[in-house]
Design an enzyme around this catalytic site. Structure first.
Site, short mmCIF file in Angstrom:
data_model
loop_
_atom_site.label_atom_id
_atom_site.label_comp_id
_atom_site.label_asym_id
_atom_site.label_seq_id
_atom_site.Cartn_x
_atom_site.Cartn_y
_atom_site.Cartn_z
N GLU A 89 0.82 -1.21 0.00
CA GLU A 89 0.00 0.00 0.00
C GLU A 89 0.85 1.26 0.00
OE1 GLU A 89 -3.43 -2.18 2.65
OE2 GLU A 89 -1.87 -0.99 3.58
N ASP A 99 -12.08 -8.17 1.39
CA ASP A 99 -12.78 -9.43 1.66
C ASP A 99 -14.06 -9.12 2.41
OD1 ASP A 99 -12.21 -9.86 4.77
OD2 ASP A 99 -10.40 -9.07 3.86
N1 SAH Z 1 -1.32 -11.62 4.62
C1 SAH Z 1 -0.77 -10.52 5.36
C2 SAH Z 1 -1.50 -10.36 6.67
C3 SAH Z 1 -2.65 -9.50 6.56
S1 SAH Z 1 -3.45 -9.24 8.09
C4 SAH Z 1 0.68 -10.76 5.62
O1 SAH Z 1 1.05 -11.89 5.72
O2 SAH Z 1 1.40 -9.77 5.75
C5 SAH Z 1 -4.77 -8.32 7.55
C6 SAH Z 1 -4.53 -6.85 7.29
O3 SAH Z 1 -5.60 -6.37 6.52
C7 SAH Z 1 -4.54 -6.01 8.55
O4 SAH Z 1 -3.72 -4.90 8.38
C8 SAH Z 1 -6.02 -5.64 8.71
O5 SAH Z 1 -6.15 -4.31 9.17
C9 SAH Z 1 -6.61 -5.78 7.32
N2 SAH Z 1 -7.78 -6.67 7.14
C10 SAH Z 1 -8.27 -7.02 5.91
N3 SAH Z 1 -9.31 -7.87 6.03
C11 SAH Z 1 -9.49 -8.08 7.36
C12 SAH Z 1 -10.42 -8.90 8.09
N4 SAH Z 1 -11.30 -9.66 7.50
N5 SAH Z 1 -10.30 -8.90 9.45
C13 SAH Z 1 -9.37 -8.13 10.06
N6 SAH Z 1 -8.48 -7.36 9.41
C14 SAH Z 1 -8.53 -7.32 8.06
#
Ligand code: SAH
Length: 252
Positions: free
Chosen positions: A13, A217
Site C-alpha cells: 500500500e 474481503d
Molecule cells: N497476509 C498478510 C497479513 C494480513 S493481516 C501478511 O502476511 O502480511 C490483515 C490486514 O488487513 C490487517 O492490516 C487488517 O487491518 C486488514 N484486514 C483485511 N481484512 C481483514 C479482516 N477480514 N479482518 C481483520 N483485518 C482485516
C-alpha cells in the site's frame, strides 16, 4: 509547513507513494522505517505500522513525538461487514470502535477504560477531503475486476469501522462480532486491525486523523483466499490514487 503522515499496514500500500516521494530520506525508529519527503509540494512522512493495534499505536506515537507530524491519514484494506459493502468498495471512516475491548463489568462493553468513551471520531474536515479524494480516485479508475468481466466500479461508503487484534476470517465469527456490536448500538461498515488504535493516539494528542480502507474481503470463510492477490492487483492502486488525490487537495 504542515507535515502529513501517511500510515499503512502493508508495504504494497506504500510502494506507489514511496516511488513518487521527492527528496526521500529514511529514518529508522523502534523497528519502523519512516520516509520523509515531499509529494506535490506538501511535506509528508510515509510509515508502515505493521499489523495490529499495538504496532499501529507505537508507530502513530513515533510519528507525532519524533517527526512532529500535524495530521495522520491511514490507508489500508479491511473486511466489509456493512450491508452492501462489497469487495472493491472503499470505506472512509467516520469513527472507530475496538471490537475486542471488554472491561465489563467494570466498564460498559467496548468502552475504553478511563476515557469515558467507546468511539473515537475522525476529524470532520480531513475526512471530508478524504471522501472527496476517494470518489475522485475511483471515478478515474477502471472497475477493479474488469479482467473478470465485471463492469461495476467500486463504491465509496462512509461510516463506523471496528478494529481488533483478529483477522476475521469466518462467517460465524463475523456474525457473532456484528451481533454483539449491534446489540451495543454500533453498526460498523468494515473490520480491520489498526485504525481504532491510531484514532485513540490522535485523540490523546489532539491531532486530526482520517482513514480509508479498500474492502479486500467480506470477513468470511474465504477472507484469506484472495487476500494477497487483491492487495497486489487492486488495493495498492486504490491506495496510491486516493492518497495522490488527497495530498493534492491539502493546503500547501
Ligand atoms: N497476509 C498478510 C497479513 C494480513 S493481516 C501478511 O502476511 O502480511 C490483515 C490486514 O488487513 C490487517 O492490516 C487488517 O487491518 C486488514 N484486514 C483485511 N481484512 C481483514 C479482516 N477480514 N479482518 C481483520 N483485518 C482485516
Amino acid at each position: 509547513m504542515t507535515v502529513t503522515a501517511i500510515l499503512s499496514a502493508l508495504s504494497e500500500e506504500q510502494q506507489g507513494l514511496l516511488a513518487q516521494l521527492v527528496q526521500p530520506e529514511k529514518l529508522t525508529r523502534g523497528g519502523r522505517d519512516f520516509w520523509q519527503g515531499e509529494l506535490h509540494g506538501r511535506r509528508v512522512v510515509l510509515a508502515l505500522s505493521k499489523i495490529g493495534k499495538v504496532a499501529a499505536a507505537t508507530t502513530a506515537t513515533t510519528l507525532i513525538e519524533a517527526f512532529g507530524v500535524h495530521r495522520i491519514v491511514f490507508t489500508g484494506v479491511a473486511g466489509g461487514v456493512g450491508p452492501g459493502v462489497q469487495v472493491g468498495d472503499v470505506v472512509v471512516a467516520s469513527d472507530f470502535v475496538q471490537h475486542d475491548m471488554n472491561a465489563s463489568p467494570l466498564f460498559a462493553r467496548y468502552e475504553v477504560p478511563l476515557y469515558g468513551q467507546t468511539r473515537f471520531a475522525c476529524d470532520p474536515a480531513l475526512t471530508a477531503l478524504l471522501m472527496q479524494a476517494a470518489k475522485q480516485a475511483l471515478a478515474s479508475m477502471a472497475p477493479p475486476f474488469a479482467m473478470q468481466g465485471a463492469q461495476t466500479k467500486g463504491r465509496v461508503h462512509g461510516g463506523l469501522i471496528a478494529s481488533g487484534d483478529q483477522f476475521v476470517a469466518s462467517a460465524a465469527s463475523a456474525r457473532q462480532l456484528l451481533a454483539d456490536l449491534r446489540a451495543a448500538g454500533h453498526a460498523p461498515q468494515a473490520v480491520e486491525m489498526e485504525g481504532a488504535a491510531v484514532a485513540q493516539v490522535c485523540f490523546d494528542y489532539g491531532l486530526p486523523f482520517a482513514a480509508v480502507r479498500t474492502i479486500s474481503d467480506r470477513a468470511d470463510d474465504s477472507a484469506h483466499v484472495d487476500f494477497p492477490q487483491f492487495v497486489n492487483e487492486v488495493a495498492r492502486h486504490y491506495a496510491l490514487a486516493i492518497m495522490d488525490a488527497l495530498v493534492r487537495s491539502l493546503p500547501p
